[in-house]
Design an enzyme around this catalytic site. Sequence first.
Site, mmCIF file in Angstrom:
data_model
loop_
_atom_site.group_PDB
_atom_site.id
_atom_site.type_symbol
_atom_site.label_atom_id
_atom_site.label_comp_id
_atom_site.label_asym_id
_atom_site.label_seq_id
_atom_site.Cartn_x
_atom_site.Cartn_y
_atom_site.Cartn_z
ATOM 1 N N HIS A 1 27.194 10.795 -51.568
ATOM 2 C CA HIS A 1 26.536 9.509 -51.770
ATOM 3 C C HIS A 1 27.107 8.740 -52.954
ATOM 4 C CE1 HIS A 1 23.563 11.076 -48.960
ATOM 5 N NE2 HIS A 1 23.662 12.207 -49.640
ATOM 6 N N GLU B 1 21.576 12.399 -52.933
ATOM 7 C CA GLU B 1 21.624 11.105 -53.610
ATOM 8 C C GLU B 1 20.559 11.055 -54.707
ATOM 9 O OE1 GLU B 1 23.035 8.782 -54.917
ATOM 10 O OE2 GLU B 1 23.447 7.262 -53.389
ATOM 11 N N ARG C 1 32.312 9.135 -49.213
ATOM 12 C CA ARG C 1 30.936 8.661 -49.105
ATOM 13 C C ARG C 1 30.587 8.595 -47.620
ATOM 14 N NH1 ARG C 1 28.397 2.750 -50.505
ATOM 15 N NH2 ARG C 1 26.242 3.315 -50.000
ATOM 16 N N HIS C 2 29.332 8.848 -47.294
ATOM 17 C CA HIS C 2 28.876 8.783 -45.899
ATOM 18 C C HIS C 2 29.180 7.416 -45.291
ATOM 19 C CE1 HIS C 2 25.513 6.178 -46.977
ATOM 20 N NE2 HIS C 2 25.353 6.954 -48.040
ATOM 21 N N ASN D 1 21.480 1.213 -44.870
ATOM 22 C CA ASN D 1 22.486 0.218 -45.267
ATOM 23 C C ASN D 1 22.381 -1.010 -44.376
ATOM 24 O OD1 ASN D 1 24.982 2.804 -45.670
ATOM 25 N ND2 ASN D 1 23.710 1.941 -47.279
#
Length: 168
Positions: free
Chosen positions: A139, A85, A8-9, A15
Site C-alpha cells: 500500500h 495499510e 502498490r496494489h 480508489n
Amino acid sequence: MKQLYFVRHGESEANLQRVFAGQMDTPLTNKGRTEARTASESLKNQHFDLIVSSPLVRAHETAQIIAHKIGYSMGSIIVSDIFKEHYIGDLAGKSWDEYDEFDSRISNMESYDDLQERAKKGLKFLESRPEDTILLVGHGSFVRHLRTAIDPTQEYTEPKNAEVIKLI
C-alpha cells in the site's frame, strides 16, 4: 546484498469511489486487475526468491496476479499483517472531497510515529529473511514510511496504483 522491490496494489473499488480505505478491505476493479497484469509484465524477466503481501484483498490479489504471471507459486506468497495499510479509523470510507488524512475530526487513527515503527519492523522482517530478491506487494502510505525507514534523508510520495519500485 538483498534486492527489494515493491508494487502498490492496482486500482481498488475505494480508489474508484474516491474514498479513503486504510485497512478496510476493498477489492480490485477490473482496471486494477489490468494494472496488476501490466506490472507483472514489467517483472516477468525478474526472478524473485520470495513474494510478501499485505493480507488486504487489493494487495493480495495483485500479488497473486503477479505471481501467476512470473511463475511463482501462489501458495508460497507470505502474507503478513505488518504490511497492512495505515489504520485510519473512522476516516475509512469517507470521501476524498470532504476529508483529508490530517482531518482533526478523525481521532482514532494509527499515529504516523506508530506507522513508522511498524514500517521499521517490516523492514527488519524482510532483512531477516534468507532470500536475496524479494517482492513486497502492499500500500501507498505504508511504503512511503518503509522508504523513510530505508533512507530517512529523502521525502517520498505515494506510488501510483501498480507502480513497480526498486527499494534496495
